[in-house]
Scaffold this motif. Structure first.
Motif, short mmCIF file in Angstrom:
data_model
loop_
_atom_site.label_atom_id
_atom_site.label_comp_id
_atom_site.label_asym_id
_atom_site.label_seq_id
_atom_site.Cartn_x
_atom_site.Cartn_y
_atom_site.Cartn_z
N ASP A 59 0.83 -1.21 0.00
CA ASP A 59 0.00 0.00 0.00
C ASP A 59 0.86 1.26 0.00
O ASP A 59 0.57 2.22 -0.73
N LEU A 60 1.92 1.27 0.81
CA LEU A 60 2.81 2.43 0.84
C LEU A 60 3.44 2.65 -0.52
O LEU A 60 3.45 3.78 -1.04
N LEU A 61 3.95 1.61 -1.13
CA LEU A 61 4.62 1.75 -2.42
C LEU A 61 3.66 2.15 -3.52
O LEU A 61 3.99 2.99 -4.36
N ASP A 66 2.40 6.22 -7.38
CA ASP A 66 1.38 6.99 -8.08
C ASP A 66 1.52 8.48 -7.80
O ASP A 66 1.32 9.32 -8.70
N LEU A 67 1.87 8.83 -6.57
CA LEU A 67 2.06 10.23 -6.22
C LEU A 67 3.21 10.83 -7.01
O LEU A 67 3.11 11.94 -7.55
N THR A 68 4.31 10.10 -7.12
CA THR A 68 5.47 10.58 -7.87
C THR A 68 5.16 10.72 -9.35
O THR A 68 5.46 11.75 -9.97
N ALA A 69 4.55 9.68 -9.92
CA ALA A 69 4.22 9.72 -11.35
C ALA A 69 3.25 10.87 -11.66
O ALA A 69 3.35 11.51 -12.71
N LYS A 106 9.00 -5.97 -5.93
CA LYS A 106 8.76 -6.37 -7.32
C LYS A 106 7.28 -6.40 -7.66
O LYS A 106 6.88 -5.88 -8.72
N PRO A 107 6.42 -7.00 -6.83
CA PRO A 107 4.98 -6.96 -7.14
C PRO A 107 4.42 -5.54 -7.21
O PRO A 107 3.53 -5.26 -8.02
N ALA A 108 4.94 -4.63 -6.38
CA ALA A 108 4.46 -3.25 -6.43
C ALA A 108 4.83 -2.59 -7.75
O ALA A 108 4.04 -1.83 -8.32
N VAL A 109 6.03 -2.89 -8.25
CA VAL A 109 6.45 -2.35 -9.55
C VAL A 109 5.58 -2.90 -10.66
O VAL A 109 5.13 -2.16 -11.56
N GLU A 110 5.35 -4.20 -10.65
CA GLU A 110 4.53 -4.83 -11.69
C GLU A 110 3.10 -4.29 -11.67
O GLU A 110 2.49 -4.06 -12.72
#
Length: 208
Positions: A59-61, A66-69, A106-110
């Motif tokens: 959840d944090l990632l 999304d905030l950064t993008a 890795k799952p957060a990136v995917e």
């Protein structure tokens, strides 16, 4: 007022970033350090290193990515290329040096890729910042405070700017602490304050 003064006064915030998030009712904010050679966003900030692995959750990632993008287009980066720095040495080296990179990062990136975010990683922290400084990535998301700030301050101390992402207002600040030990002595370097003021003006003009 830094986080140490806030803590000794019994206040619940760890710094200006948390306080401004509270005052503006902003549910998720992030600290970004902006400089010409390197842009870094911190997933966790003023917490003990021993607590970081527990705090790095999906959840944090998701929120930080999304905030950064979503924020970088305000800075002239229309389609940001993001990189996530690994938590462990060598980004865990397939679980040999810790499982958090494979299990959480890795799952957060995917998942972010499926949402349309241009992000890759996790990459080893000892090389990803070099790659970003050479233009391969527009910003790096670091897992913890020193992982992200050591490379920024090495490359651009006094020139980088602390920007709070996620606020409804423009907030920039210096890239260093309060330096009470030299207050009133006429020896403080104003470079980062000048850079922060100029970046705030640039963001204000871009937001018109």
């Amino acid at each position: 007022m830094d986080q140490n003064i806030m803590a000794t006064r019994g206040l619940p915030w760890k710094g200006h970033t948390d306080l401004l998030a509270h005052l503006t009712g902003s549910p998720r904010v992030a600290m970004m350090f902006w400089s010409d050679p390197l842009k870094v966003v911190l997933a966790t900030v003023h917490v003990p290193l021993a607590e970081v692995p527990r705090m790095i959750t999906a959840d944090l990632l998701h929120g930080i990515i999304d905030l950064t993008a979503g924020a970088l287009p305000r800075f002239g980066v229309s389609v940001p290329r993001l990189a996530l720095a690994g938590l462990n040495p060598h980004a865990g080296e397939a679980g040999l040096l810790g499982d958090e990179d494979d299990r959480v990062l890795k799952p957060a990136v995917e998942a972010a890729k499926r949402r349309g975010v241009d992000i890759s990683g996790p990459y080893p922290g000892d090389t990803v910042f070099v790659r970003a400084s050479r233009g391969e990535f527009d910003a790096v998301i670091a897992c913890y405070h020193d992982q992200g700030l050591i490379p920024v301050k090495l490359l651009a101390f006094g020139e980088s700017v602390n920007v709070t992402l996620g606020l409804p207002i423009i907030r920039t600040s210096v890239d260093h602490g309060t330096a009470f030990d030299i207050a009133g002595k006429g020896v403080a370097d104003p470079s980062s304050m000048i850079a922060a003021t100029l970046l705030a003006a640039r963001l204000a003009v871009a937001g018109r």
